[in-house]
Design a protein around this motif. Structure first.
Motif, PDB file in Angstrom:
ATOM      1  N   ARG A  18     -12.040 -30.206  -0.360  1.00 43.34           N
ATOM      2  CA  ARG A  18     -12.517 -31.119  -1.400  1.00 43.34           C
ATOM      3  C   ARG A  18     -12.424 -32.568  -0.929  1.00 43.34           C
ATOM      4  NH1 ARG A  18     -15.160 -30.613  -6.466  1.00 43.34           N
ATOM      5  NH2 ARG A  18     -14.647 -32.441  -7.701  1.00 43.34           N
ATOM      6  N   TRP A  19     -11.316 -32.906  -0.289  1.00 42.85           N
ATOM      7  CA  TRP A  19     -11.124 -34.275   0.188  1.00 42.85           C
ATOM      8  C   TRP A  19     -12.181 -34.649   1.222  1.00 42.85           C
ATOM      9  CZ3 TRP A  19      -8.572 -35.508   5.138  1.00 42.85           C
ATOM     10  CH2 TRP A  19      -8.471 -36.877   5.337  1.00 42.85           C
ATOM     11  N   GLU A  20     -12.399 -33.775   2.199  1.00 39.57           N
ATOM     12  CA  GLU A  20     -13.378 -34.058   3.237  1.00 39.57           C
ATOM     13  C   GLU A  20     -14.786 -34.140   2.660  1.00 39.57           C
ATOM     14  OE1 GLU A  20     -13.097 -34.945   6.204  1.00 39.57           O
ATOM     15  OE2 GLU A  20     -11.047 -34.471   6.775  1.00 39.57           O
ATOM     16  N   ALA A  21     -15.066 -33.342   1.651  1.00 43.61           N
ATOM     17  CA  ALA A  21     -16.417 -33.303   1.100  1.00 43.61           C
ATOM     18  C   ALA A  21     -16.737 -34.525   0.255  1.00 43.61           C
ATOM     19  CB  ALA A  21     -16.599 -32.038   0.262  1.00 43.61           C
ATOM     20  N   GLY A 122      -7.778 -33.038  -4.476  1.00 46.44           N
ATOM     21  CA  GLY A 122      -8.698 -33.463  -3.431  1.00 46.44           C
ATOM     22  C   GLY A 122      -9.416 -34.747  -3.788  1.00 46.44           C
ATOM     23  N   ASP A 123      -9.835 -34.880  -5.043  1.00 47.03           N
ATOM     24  CA  ASP A 123     -10.500 -36.104  -5.489  1.00 47.03           C
ATOM     25  C   ASP A 123      -9.560 -37.302  -5.404  1.00 47.03           C
ATOM     26  OD1 ASP A 123     -12.791 -34.700  -5.976  1.00 47.03           O
ATOM     27  OD2 ASP A 123     -12.509 -34.561  -8.146  1.00 47.03           O
ATOM     28  N   ALA A 124      -8.296 -37.086  -5.735  1.00 48.98           N
ATOM     29  CA  ALA A 124      -7.329 -38.182  -5.680  1.00 48.98           C
ATOM     30  C   ALA A 124      -7.133 -38.665  -4.251  1.00 48.98           C
ATOM     31  CB  ALA A 124      -5.994 -37.735  -6.277  1.00 48.98           C
ATOM     32  N   LEU A 125      -7.084 -37.745  -3.290  1.00 43.73           N
ATOM     33  CA  LEU A 125      -6.979 -38.135  -1.884  1.00 43.73           C
ATOM     34  C   LEU A 125      -8.217 -38.904  -1.434  1.00 43.73           C
ATOM     35  CD1 LEU A 125      -5.492 -34.904  -0.242  1.00 43.73           C
ATOM     36  CD2 LEU A 125      -4.367 -37.123  -0.429  1.00 43.73           C
ATOM     37  N   ALA A 126      -9.387 -38.434  -1.852  1.00 47.69           N
ATOM     38  CA  ALA A 126     -10.629 -39.105  -1.472  1.00 47.69           C
ATOM     39  C   ALA A 126     -10.681 -40.516  -2.031  1.00 47.69           C
ATOM     40  CB  ALA A 126     -11.823 -38.294  -1.956  1.00 47.69           C
ATOM     41  N   THR A 127     -10.295 -40.679  -3.289  1.00 45.61           N
ATOM     42  CA  THR A 127     -10.301 -42.002  -3.922  1.00 45.61           C
ATOM     43  C   THR A 127      -9.332 -42.943  -3.227  1.00 45.61           C
ATOM     44  OG1 THR A 127     -10.939 -41.110  -6.084  1.00 45.61           O
ATOM     45  CG2 THR A 127      -9.838 -43.253  -6.068  1.00 45.61           C
TER      46      THR A 127
END
Length: 286
Positions: A18-21, A122-127
């Motif tokens: 999720r993070w990578e995407a 995953g979204d939190a890591l991406a943000t």
């Protein structure tokens, strides 16, 4: 029906996928120095100073004997090479740590709850990584003087100005990106006919959805995590003008000690560096 606890084994992979995407900025800056990133490490970036170009042309005449001029033979002497060094410090350490209680998973439908939490992690890591890189670019890039920006044509003209500045900085023509916030995007889309299509077939979810098109050789990307959200803001840059290194240092699945729960925790370590400030042009409207 009780769920099989083995489902927890896929949680870490789901978080990483999720993070990578969904991350955008980590995919549009240089990742070439990543290697084996670990917390506390320093990545030494070596910059090459180009060798001097010398004249090797034949035909010059020696003035030692005017009565018998002789061509000077072709010769060349090797110079010592030199380089520049920049240190990229991996100094960011961010953790995620959550648990899902068994009582919330007693029905098969509870799988959706697990999915929601893994997606959220995953979204939190991406943000977090997006905000870090965006702030780094804006803070350490080269500022374009502030000006009023109220029309689509004015937004277009600002991209033209950024292109001119990158041309003068001798930034390579390929792999240029312009990241814009919602205010800048709203203006630019009023000049939508100037946007051309851009192939996003090989991109991950976040970058594919963020790409608006192509203008003047720039890939135009909608960037929700630029620092400014009330005025138009733009960062135009060459991808190699900034570097980012990242590593999921730990990702663990376990049973929680204090409750009947599955627990997942992870440690993300990363760092970034602006390598060529002239290759990053930053505009914030007045």
């Amino acid at each position: 029906m009780a769920l099989n606890h083995a489902i927890a084994e896929i949680w870490p992979d789901e978080i990483l996928d999720r993070w990578e995407a969904e991350a955008v900025f980590p995919q549009i800056v240089s990742r070439q120095y990543e290697g084996d990133a670990r917390k506390g490490n320093v990545v030494h970036l070596t910059g090459i100073v180009p060798p001097t170009v010398k004249n090797y042309k034949a035909g010059a005449i020696s003035d030692g004997d005017p009565a018998d001029p002789q061509p000077i033979p072709r010769t060349t002497r090797a110079d010592d090479v030199t380089d520049t060094g920049v240190d990229l410090l991996i100094d960011q350490e961010k953790a995620i740590d959550f648990k899902v209680q068994d009582i919330d998973k007693v029905q098969a439908g509870g799988i959706a709850t697990v999915r929601h939490y893994t997606d959220a992690a995953g979204d939190a890591l991406a943000t977090d990584s997006d905000e870090f890189i965006a702030a780094m670019l804006v803070t350490n890039g080269t500022a374009i003087p502030a000006a009023s920006l109220t029309t689509g044509d004015a937004a277009w003209d600002m991209i033209v100005e950024a292109r001119k500045r990158l041309q003068k900085a001798k930034a390579p023509a390929a792999n240029r990106v312009v990241a814009i916030n919602a205010e800048f995007e709203a203006l630019l889309l009023k000049a939508a006919s100037k946007l051309t299509s851009f192939d996003t077939s090989g991109d991950t979810n976040g970058l594919r959805m963020a790409t608006l098109g192509n203008i003047l050789g720039f890939r135009v990307v909608s960037a929700a995590h630029l620092p400014e959200d009330s005025k138009p803001q733009m960062v135009a840059f060459h991808q190699k003008a900034a570097a980012y290194v990242s590593q999921i240092d730990q990702m663990e699945r376990m049973r929680d000690n204090d409750s009947f729960s599955d627990r997942v925790r992870g440690l993300h370590v990363y760092g970034g560096k602006v390598i060529k400030a002239a290759g990053i042009q930053v505009f914030t409207a007045s």
